[in-house]
Scaffold this active site. Structure first.
Site, PDB file in Angstrom:
ATOM      1  CE  LYS A 297      -2.484  36.831 -22.519  1.00 35.73           C
ATOM      2  NZ  LYS A 297      -2.497  36.510 -21.039  1.00 35.73           N
TER       3      LYS A 297
ATOM      4  CB  THR B  89      -0.896  33.997 -17.925  1.00 36.42           C
ATOM      5  OG1 THR B  89      -1.230  33.526 -16.662  1.00 36.42           O
ATOM      6  CG2 THR B  89      -2.221  34.217 -18.646  1.00 36.42           C
TER       7      THR B  89
ATOM      8  CD  GLU C 145       0.942  41.761 -15.437  1.00 39.68           C
ATOM      9  OE1 GLU C 145       1.375  41.511 -14.313  1.00 39.68           O
ATOM     10  OE2 GLU C 145      -0.162  41.378 -15.852  1.00 39.68           O
TER      11      GLU C 145
ATOM     12  CB  THR D  46     -10.085  44.954  -5.095  1.00 35.00           C
ATOM     13  OG1 THR D  46      -8.733  45.265  -4.830  1.00 35.00           O
ATOM     14  CG2 THR D  46     -10.379  43.529  -4.730  1.00 35.00           C
TER      15      THR D  46
END
Lengths: 410, 410
Positions: free
Chosen positions: A184, A195, A282, A410
């Site tokens: 992943k 990550t 991303e 957030t």
């Protein structure tokens, strides 16, 4: 012999190694309701090796799993996504241990035979009630069919847009061995892991020390040569699970020649995953390879390639399909290793834009159009007359990346 | 004594050093028609020192000017913007020499007394006809008034949104000395210079070697502690011009105590410029300071601060006013120098979010609102119990940066 053509993409059916079962379920860690607990269980004690993030701030599951590998008595690789269990203090370590204990009780093994991985947001305690129901459910759903394997690969994803799987069959001394892997991404991707989580499973008979050395070598030439954003994560882990369960003819531990063949095939599988990981960075719109030659050594070449791949100015030029080659050459110039400016030559997608320190007359609009038409751009950079060379793969940098990461928690 | 309060911003009137004239004109290098040739000329031979990019790929003007400093016979600092004269081969060096020769002929000095700087696009030959008309016009417009100084500061800008100037007066042993400076940003800004050009002028009497050492020290604590995008440019140069022309009382060369006072005042001026440079980073919406303490040494602390400031994940969190502190802590963890995770504490804008390795309960929405309300964010990070500390300033990373840099040349 290794047949690279047998390294399949995720679109193709995967043959699974013998002696291993998979599951991927949703337990509500992810608000989206997507799968977030993955379980991989071997039928018998298996060799499990691991390579881990080089970050000094490491998640509890990394600390715990790192202390258990390599082992010849491994049974479980348990992963949750949606929460990294990183920077969670003493409670985080207790939660990671609880996860291992629960899986061990279900499978019937020692907690030291259970490897745990986590990925997702940093600094929040794991919702243990959900996690524990997820582990039970995953155990209940273990299966050796491809559907279970794909569900397992789904369940380790976070912001990934697609699951990443690859597999290959390698024949060594008359025995067929399966290599079936998943990983992943997709942010905090940098050399020395990312990550990223990955699991390579195989039924080849490999001892624990050989498995560890081989996995390290595989990771160095694949997962450690890709970058999305240069941010090395707290959780990166790649595991190798080798059941040693071969076909009916039986087989003893691989010879060093056999291991080399196996490693070559596994590296192809890992490289396929590494490239998928970059392609799914991303917000990534375009994917580029930096190929450096002429450096004093391979490690110098790698450092230069990384410097080019990490530059936001290079990345945004790739995004725009802009043959702004000065950014590439200058990023090589500040990388650190010695380069020879008047022997520096850059070829972008087959067009020589800079040769031996002198800019070449090019049709910039034509080259830009060609770059924009491709999802991959190749920058081939010679920096002198040395023997060192290396390749590195990276995603570009888009407004979508910024938008996405400005709004993450957030 | 040094009076920090006398370091003025660009909004305030600047007192110019004695014995120096400025000009800034437009000659058409920039398609926009904005000023693109700056000239600074001393009335008499002056001390000129320089610090330069550490990039191995360096522009012709850097090679040329670097070979001339430090000097006690300097007369001219000549700058063109809109074209970096970098990666331009042999022709580029000839053009840089032609610029020096023309200025020398006009001023009546040797070409070795003329320093040249260029900034702008890489890899295009200078439009020499325009440049030469610009040099003539700049010479014709030289003046010792503030308007000329501001025009000169305008003429070194590229993608800067505003000119960057700062000045101060320091009194040493009864003599008043002026320090009046300018710089430009705004992309390719990274430690060890950036695509930044800067000129610090003063009428203090400083010898060439002292000027060089002092300038290096000033740059290390100011310009080398800011980052926009981590891309070290081919052209970065900061010059120090010291005319040694004091008030009517006369003065001999500064003593080492006097030099220390002067350097402190000049550092304040340079720090003001460095912060303006970050605030004007391409596409920057918010500006952040990373303050690291508790490292083993100051240089370790600086390396950690740089790592945090360079992370695209940290930068985008700052953009979004997102107190995603795990990104900051993890960027410290992969910086390289040793940190002590269970003695690591992070305070963002006065709120302790992570203390001794354990996350703190915070009102994330309130902290986010506070971050969004400020144009500056302060991340105060303790990484252990060592004596090392450092500050670093950086811009955030916005969609506007990506948009801008995706479309720069084509």
């Amino acid at each position: 012999m290794t047949d690279n053509a047998s390294t399949e993409t995720s679109d193709q059916p995967h043959v699974l190694p013998r002696g291993i079962r998979f599951a991927g379920v949703a337990c509500g860690i992810k608000a989206s309701g997507k799968r977030d607990v993955s379980m991989i269980v071997t039928d018998r004690p298996a060799v499990i090796a691991g390579v881990y993030t080089t970050n000094q701030i490491v998640a509890a599951p990394v600390v715990l799993t790192r202390s258990k590998t390599p082992t010849a008595s491994g049974r479980v690789v348990l992963t949750n996504s949606g929460n990294a269990n990183a920077c969670t203090g003493e409670e985080g370590m207790q939660n990671a241990q609880t996860m291992c204990q629960q899986a061990a009780d279900l499978v019937g093994c020692d907690p030291s035979d259970v490897m745990v991985m986590s990925t997702g947001v940093i600094g929040h305690p794991l919702p243990m009630e959900k996690v524990q129901s997820g582990i039970q459910s995953a155990f209940d759903n273990l299966s050796d069919d491809e559907e279970a394997y794909l569900a397992s690969a789904d369940a380790i994803c976070t912001t990934d847009q697609f699951r990443k799987t690859a597999s290959s069959t390698v024949t060594i001394d008359g025995h067929d061995y399966q290599i079936t892997a998943m990983c992943k991404g997709a942010g905090m991707i940098a050399p020395n892991m990312a990550t990223m989580l990955g699991v390579i499973t195989t039924d080849a008979p490999i001892g624990p020390d050989a498995a560890h050395a081989s996995l390290k070598s595989i990771a160095d030439s694949t997962f450690n040569r890709v970058s999305v954003d240069g941010h090395t994560s707290t959780n990166d882990t790649v595991m190798l699970v080798a059941t040693g369960l071969t076909d009916s003819k039986g087989a003893s531990e691989l010879s060093s020649d056999g291991l080399a063949l196996w490693q070559e095939a596994a590296s192809q599988v890992a490289l396929r995953l590494a490239k998928l990981l970059v392609a799914d960075g991303e917000g990534a719109a375009r994917f580029f390879e930096v190929r450096v030659s002429g450096a004093a050594s391979d490690s110098d070449a790698l450092q230069i390639a990384k410097s080019v791949a990490a530059s936001p100015l290079v990345k945004t030029a790739i995004t725009g399909g802009d043959p702004n080659w000065g950014r590439i050459v200058s990023a090589a110039g500040y990388a650190g290793p010695k380069i020879t400016p008047d022997r520096t030559t850059l070829v972008i997608d087959g067009v020589t834009v800079f040769e031996n320190g002198t800019p070449q007359k090019i049709d910039a609009a034509k080259l830009s159009a060609a770059m924009k038409a491709n999802s991959e751009v190749l920058a081939d950079l010679r920096v002198g007359d040395g023997p060192g060379k290396a390749s590195f793969w990276a995603s570009d940098l888009t407004e979508a990346y910024v938008r996405f990461n400005s709004l993450y928690t957030t």
